[in-house]
Write an enzyme that holds these catalytic residues in place. Structure first.
Site, short mmCIF file in Angstrom:
data_model
loop_
_atom_site.label_atom_id
_atom_site.label_comp_id
_atom_site.label_asym_id
_atom_site.label_seq_id
_atom_site.Cartn_x
_atom_site.Cartn_y
_atom_site.Cartn_z
N SER A 84 0.87 -1.17 0.00
CA SER A 84 0.00 0.00 0.00
C SER A 84 0.91 1.23 0.00
O SER A 84 1.81 1.34 0.85
CB SER A 84 -0.89 -0.03 1.24
OG SER A 84 -1.91 0.93 1.10
N GLU A 85 0.69 2.15 -0.94
CA GLU A 85 1.70 3.17 -1.20
C GLU A 85 1.86 4.21 -0.09
O GLU A 85 2.79 5.00 -0.10
CB GLU A 85 1.45 3.85 -2.55
CG GLU A 85 0.19 4.68 -2.67
CD GLU A 85 -0.99 3.89 -3.21
OE1 GLU A 85 -1.01 2.65 -3.07
OE2 GLU A 85 -1.90 4.53 -3.77
N ASN A 86 0.96 4.19 0.89
CA ASN A 86 1.16 5.09 2.03
C ASN A 86 2.26 4.59 2.97
O ASN A 86 2.60 5.28 3.94
CB ASN A 86 -0.16 5.31 2.79
CG ASN A 86 -0.80 4.02 3.24
OD1 ASN A 86 -0.88 3.07 2.48
ND2 ASN A 86 -1.24 3.97 4.47
N SER A 111 8.48 4.08 -0.04
CA SER A 111 7.38 3.39 -0.71
C SER A 111 7.42 3.63 -2.22
O SER A 111 7.30 2.69 -3.01
CB SER A 111 6.04 3.89 -0.14
OG SER A 111 4.98 3.23 -0.76
#
Lengths: 234, 212
Positions: B46-48, B88
């Site tokens: 998840s890119e967060n 990320s």
């Protein structure tokens, strides 16, 4: 050495908050935002702020608070979908908005903090994001040049911090906070727990003390959740 | 019968390979995680700033600091890690993620993708979409074949502002599965049709050039 520990967010902003400054604000959505410092910035009444933040809060929380008081002149963000005030002010031409792809934004901040004025990224080549920017070929692929970002003030949120300014983040509340802590003339950290110097294992420090100029403990917190999604027990 | 949302997600899940690191977009792509084949083990990014994303929490497990990029509460699994947004997107841009599955407004026959803005409307932003399509090894779009007014979303050329150029490898719609020739001269190759859907129907609903 003068103490970095301030008694509250208001005192930590004294002599720092100015009209027209560029301020970075950590957080992803409402997760890991420096909420006490945002409250204090609102109280300070400073105006014409340029805010660098992945999102713009929601109505009544996060940077939504500073939008409501019209203290923000410009936002640099990747996604701002969650508040009505934002849309109103933007559509009325009262708020400037610069969209950055999320990875470009995080790298601009990282670069700015690391003394790198510009870098090339494949993100956004052939899109309006590349308009007016240098595009260069490296090894047969095109990349667009993006500039590093360095702000007047960075407001970050961490889980634990010590009096020297060492910070440890918690889970996905880390997000933009570590880069922002490095990318401003003055970084102010608010932590959930101010722990005695020496109690953070040096191997577990996420942000070394050198980047943090002022620190406050903002506890107690009642953390907000934007999308509370759950599953039923099987 | 054309596929429904779950059938589209299930079909996309068949593109997953054991050991893949995968980023799923919001909407139908999120449903893909419900259909991972039993013999396939994947890790969701998840890119967060989270690698190893588990299912939604039970009511008593909710933690405000454990969210995905859609800001939904999720859970950790064994082996989960957290990292900064810069790290990320280093994973994303650096080509370390095997597959990204996301939604779209338009896909062109050369792989161009438009999924972030409609001029004249309030634009929410591209979030991490431009970085994902520029950096992830393989990009699959899951979307409706036609828009609400009946016009094809698979086009000779995108009409909306682009998210990325020549980035889409495959499109899955309610009508079937389509491979995009993003490296060559462009074209949409029909790989599979939903049961009962005919090639004629696909041709009729597709503005892009169909090849092979």
């Amino acid at each position: 050495m003068a103490s970095k520990v301030y008694k509250d967010a208001k005192s930590a902003l004294e002599g720092v908050a100015r009209d027209g400054m560029m301020v970075m604000c950590g957080g992803f959505g409402l997760c890991g935002i420096p909420e006490r410092l945002i409250d204090a910035l609102r109280e300070s009444g400073v105006k014409n702020l340029t805010c660098v933040s992945n999102n713009a809060g929601v109505d009544g929380a996060g940077l939504g608070l500073l939008l409501a008081t019209r203290q923000i002149k410009k936002m640099i963000s990747s996604y701002v979908g969650e508040n009505k005030i934002f849309a109103q002010q933007y559509l009325a031409g009262e708020l400037e908005l610069e969209f950055n792809p999320q990875g470009t934004m995080s790298e601009r901040i990282r670069a700015g903090g690391a003394g790198i004025p510009a870098f090339f990224t494949p993100t956004g080549v052939g899109t309006i994001i590349a308009d007016g920017k240098e595009v260069r070929d490296f090894d047969g692929r095109q990349y667009v040049m993006e500039r590093g970002l360095f702000a007047d003030v960075a407001l970050v949120r961490a889980w634990k911090g010590d009096s020297a300014g060492n910070l440890v983040y918690r889970k996905a509340a880390r997000n933009f906070n570590p880069m922002m802590a490095t990318a401003a003339k003055i970084t102010i950290a608010e932590v959930e727990e101010l722990v005695p110097l020496g109690s953070i294992d040096p191997d577990h420090v996420h942000t070394p003390a050198i980047f943090v100029k002022r620190i406050i403990c903002g506890a107690p917190y009642e953390k907000k959740i934007e999308q509370r999604t759950t599953r039923k027990a099987a | 019968m054309p596929w429904n949302r779950d059938q589209m997600a299930a079909r996309a899940a068949r593109e997953l390979k054991d050991g893949y690191y995968v980023n799923l977009g919001i909407g139908i792509p999120t449903l893909v995680s419900n259909y991972v084949p039993e013999d396939v083990d994947i890790t969701l990014q998840s890119e967060n700033g989270m690698l190893g994303v588990g299912p939604f929490p039970l009511d008593n497990e909710v933690d405000a600091d454990i969210i995905n990029a859609g800001k939904q509460t999720v859970t950790e699994i064994k082996g989960t890690s957290y990292f900064s947004s810069a790290d990320s997107f280093g994973m994303v841009r650096g080509g370390h993620i095997d597959l990204s599955i996301l939604g779209a407004m338009e896909v062109a026959e050369n792989g161009d993708l438009a999924n972030w803005m409609i001029p004249g409307k309030m634009v929410k932003g591209m979030g991490g979409a431009m970085d994902l399509v520029a950096g992830v090894k393989r990009v699959i779009v899951v979307m409706e074949h036609v828009s609400k007014d009946g016009s094809s979303k698979l086009l000779p050329k995108c009409t909306l502002p682009l998210t990325g150029q020549r980035v889409v490898d495959m499109v899955i719609t309610e009508l079937g599965v389509f491979e995009i020739d993003k490296k060559g001269t462009g074209g949409v190759k029909v790989i599979e049709l939903a049961e009962g859907v005919t090639l004629d129907e696909v041709r009729q609903k597709t503005a892009a050039k169909i090849v092979g």
